[in-house]
Design an enzyme around this catalytic site. Structure first.
Site, PDB file in Angstrom:
ATOM      1  N   MET A   1      15.728 -35.880  23.202  1.00 24.79           N
ATOM      2  CA  MET A   1      15.175 -36.651  22.078  1.00 24.79           C
ATOM      3  C   MET A   1      13.747 -37.092  22.403  1.00 24.79           C
ATOM      4  O   MET A   1      13.200 -37.981  21.740  1.00 24.79           O
ATOM      5  CB  MET A   1      16.062 -37.853  21.776  1.00 24.79           C
ATOM      6  CG  MET A   1      17.453 -37.430  21.302  1.00 24.79           C
ATOM      7  SD  MET A   1      18.194 -38.604  20.181  1.00 24.79           S
ATOM      8  CE  MET A   1      18.237 -40.063  21.209  1.00 24.79           C
TER       9      MET A   1
ATOM     10  N   HIS B   1      11.091 -38.406  30.723  1.00 23.25           N
ATOM     11  CA  HIS B   1      10.892 -39.049  32.025  1.00 23.25           C
ATOM     12  C   HIS B   1      11.400 -38.120  33.119  1.00 23.25           C
ATOM     13  O   HIS B   1      11.779 -36.970  32.830  1.00 23.25           O
ATOM     14  CB  HIS B   1      11.600 -40.418  32.047  1.00 23.25           C
ATOM     15  CG  HIS B   1      13.033 -40.361  31.584  1.00 23.25           C
ATOM     16  ND1 HIS B   1      14.004 -39.671  32.273  1.00 23.25           N
ATOM     17  CD2 HIS B   1      13.650 -40.883  30.490  1.00 23.25           C
ATOM     18  CE1 HIS B   1      15.153 -39.787  31.644  1.00 23.25           C
ATOM     19  NE2 HIS B   1      14.969 -40.511  30.541  1.00 23.25           N
TER      20      HIS B   1
ATOM     21  N   HIS C   1      14.722 -36.202  32.516  1.00 28.18           N
ATOM     22  CA  HIS C   1      14.579 -34.987  31.705  1.00 28.18           C
ATOM     23  C   HIS C   1      13.916 -33.887  32.538  1.00 28.18           C
ATOM     24  O   HIS C   1      14.302 -32.722  32.473  1.00 28.18           O
ATOM     25  CB  HIS C   1      13.688 -35.253  30.485  1.00 28.18           C
ATOM     26  CG  HIS C   1      14.211 -36.280  29.523  1.00 28.18           C
ATOM     27  ND1 HIS C   1      13.624 -37.511  29.366  1.00 28.18           N
ATOM     28  CD2 HIS C   1      15.261 -36.243  28.663  1.00 28.18           C
ATOM     29  CE1 HIS C   1      14.286 -38.189  28.429  1.00 28.18           C
ATOM     30  NE2 HIS C   1      15.289 -37.458  27.999  1.00 28.18           N
TER      31      HIS C   1
ATOM     32  N   ASP D   1      24.627 -38.976  30.553  1.00 31.84           N
ATOM     33  CA  ASP D   1      25.428 -39.105  29.338  1.00 31.84           C
ATOM     34  C   ASP D   1      26.727 -38.330  29.575  1.00 31.84           C
ATOM     35  O   ASP D   1      26.938 -37.253  29.025  1.00 31.84           O
ATOM     36  CB  ASP D   1      24.662 -38.538  28.147  1.00 31.84           C
ATOM     37  CG  ASP D   1      23.375 -39.305  27.897  1.00 31.84           C
ATOM     38  OD1 ASP D   1      23.376 -40.217  27.076  1.00 31.84           O
ATOM     39  OD2 ASP D   1      22.362 -39.005  28.573  1.00 31.84           O
TER      40      ASP D   1
ATOM     41  N   SER E   1      15.024 -43.281  28.225  1.00 31.26           N
ATOM     42  CA  SER E   1      13.910 -43.564  27.303  1.00 31.26           C
ATOM     43  C   SER E   1      14.037 -44.988  26.769  1.00 31.26           C
ATOM     44  O   SER E   1      13.044 -45.636  26.452  1.00 31.26           O
ATOM     45  CB  SER E   1      13.920 -42.572  26.138  1.00 31.26           C
ATOM     46  OG  SER E   1      13.973 -41.247  26.621  1.00 31.26           O
TER      47      SER E   1
HETATM   48  P1  AMP Z   1      18.012 -37.874  25.692  1.00 38.43           P
HETATM   49  O1  AMP Z   1      16.577 -37.534  25.452  1.00 38.43           O
HETATM   50  O2  AMP Z   1      18.238 -39.279  26.126  1.00 38.43           O
HETATM   51  O3  AMP Z   1      18.918 -37.433  24.566  1.00 38.43           O
HETATM   52  O4  AMP Z   1      18.456 -36.994  26.947  1.00 38.43           O
HETATM   53  C1  AMP Z   1      18.297 -35.605  26.956  1.00 38.43           C
HETATM   54  C2  AMP Z   1      19.037 -35.046  28.138  1.00 38.43           C
HETATM   55  O5  AMP Z   1      18.497 -35.591  29.335  1.00 38.43           O
HETATM   56  C3  AMP Z   1      20.534 -35.385  28.122  1.00 38.43           C
HETATM   57  O6  AMP Z   1      21.272 -34.263  28.564  1.00 38.43           O
HETATM   58  C4  AMP Z   1      20.609 -36.530  29.100  1.00 38.43           C
HETATM   59  O7  AMP Z   1      21.868 -36.649  29.727  1.00 38.43           O
HETATM   60  C5  AMP Z   1      19.549 -36.148  30.100  1.00 38.43           C
HETATM   61  N1  AMP Z   1      19.102 -37.340  30.835  1.00 38.43           N
HETATM   62  C6  AMP Z   1      18.625 -38.490  30.289  1.00 38.43           C
HETATM   63  N2  AMP Z   1      18.374 -39.392  31.265  1.00 38.43           N
HETATM   64  C7  AMP Z   1      18.708 -38.809  32.436  1.00 38.43           C
HETATM   65  C8  AMP Z   1      18.703 -39.229  33.797  1.00 38.43           C
HETATM   66  N3  AMP Z   1      18.311 -40.444  34.161  1.00 38.43           N
HETATM   67  N4  AMP Z   1      19.123 -38.350  34.726  1.00 38.43           N
HETATM   68  C9  AMP Z   1      19.560 -37.114  34.384  1.00 38.43           C
HETATM   69  N5  AMP Z   1      19.586 -36.657  33.123  1.00 38.43           N
HETATM   70  C10 AMP Z   1      19.176 -37.489  32.158  1.00 38.43           C
END
Ligand code: AMP
Length: 281
Positions: free
Chosen positions: A30, A34, A37, A150, A186
């Site tokens: 999304m 960081h 990601h 997640d 995020s």
């Molecule tokens: P999001 O942008 O929050 O939807 O996350 C996108 C992907 O990055 C998802 O598969 C999350 O599980 C992964 N992700 C987010 N934060 C972390 C983190 N701290 N460590 C590992 N993967 C992450």
């Protein structure tokens, strides 16, 4: 870094990748990227010839009173991070590109989505399954990368891929943390300096549970209670849930005999944060 905004532009590029026999990896995000990601993108780059990062704040996975409009966005910064990590391109559609005004088709799941985050966010995983299915159909990757951060989402996606026969390998990646232990997210940008300190309670409390398991404790209720009690020592924290579930089925366990997922969601002020660990006895 190439930023593609439409499906029409993206499809011929992917067709050409496939014509050349290149392996394609997809990292759905999304945005507001960081190091967490980045670790997914770097892993994807190491295992594929071309990596597509989708950068889309998906409206259908937000509940009515959630943070869709305030969710942080910075596509320029994201593009720089993707470039550095070695991605081939970013797919960054507008909501109108992904959903027709009269869209009425969704992907939903009966099991795995009712507990944990699904309790407080009853429509969340329908939105996740729908958007991830759409991305899988648009990109048709060989592999797709998801974070263990997640954990419920990862389990749900694995199950969806199995049940709907997607010919895609799902790769789970470990949680990346800040130096002090806070899981990167995020949403951490919402935290005031005081809340940022308080947010450490998630990881610290989970560590107590993990230590108990390592020391041989097998009573899930005892461990949950200890984690919860430690969370409650932080005045800025309001626990949504602490659960110990089977790592595969996400069903609650009473005695820890098989791999388990211990997951929590906690409000720090108005910000809902999640964290977890898995343990194999
Ligand atoms: P999001 O942008 O929050 O939807 O996350 C996108 C992907 O990055 C998802 O598969 C999350 O599980 C992964 N992700 C987010 N934060 C972390 C983190 N701290 N460590 C590992 N993967 C992450």
């Amino acid at each position: 870094m190439q930023i593609i905004k439409t499906i029409e532009e993206l499809r011929p590029i992917l067709k050409e990748f496939r014509r050349q026999g290149l392996r394609v990896g997809l990292v759905p995000t999304m945005g507001y990227l960081h190091e967490g990601h980045k670790s997914l993108i770097v892993k994807a780059v190491s295992e594929n010839d071309r990596v597509i990062v989708s950068d889309f704040v998906n409206p259908t996975q937000f509940g009515v009173n959630e943070d869709l409009s305030s969710y942080p966005r910075d596509i320029e910064r994201d593009a720089a991070l993707c470039e550095e990590a070695g991605a081939a391109l970013i797919f960054h559609p507008e909501p109108e590109e992904m959903y027709f005004p009269d869209n009425c088709t969704f992907v939903d799941m009966d099991q795995l989505t009712k507990g944990l985050c699904g309790k407080t966010r009853p429509t969340h995983f329908r939105g996740v399954c729908t958007v991830v299915s759409k991305l899988f159909h648009i990109v048709m990757p060989d592999r797709a990368y998801f974070g263990q951060k997640d954990a419920q989402q990862l389990a749900v996606i694995r199950r969806m891929v199995r049940d709907l026969n997607f010919d895609i390998t799902i790769v789970g990646c470990p949680i990346v943390r800040e130096a002090d232990g806070l899981a990167m997210s995020s949403r951490n940008t919402y935290l005031s300096p005081e809340e940022r300190k308080a947010a450490l309670i998630l990881h610290k409390s989970l560590q107590i549970g993990e230590e108990m398991m390592r020391a041989g404790e097998r009573d899930a209720l005892k461990i949950k209670t200890a984690i919860q009690a430690n969370m409650e020592t932080e005045v800025l924290a309001r626990v949504d849930y602490v659960e110990i579930v089977d790592a595969d089925s996400l069903e609650q366990v009473t005695i820890i005999e098989k791999p388990v997922l211990t997951a929590t969601a906690v409000y720090i002020g108005n910000t809902r944060l999640i964290d977890n660990f898995t343990y194999e006895p």
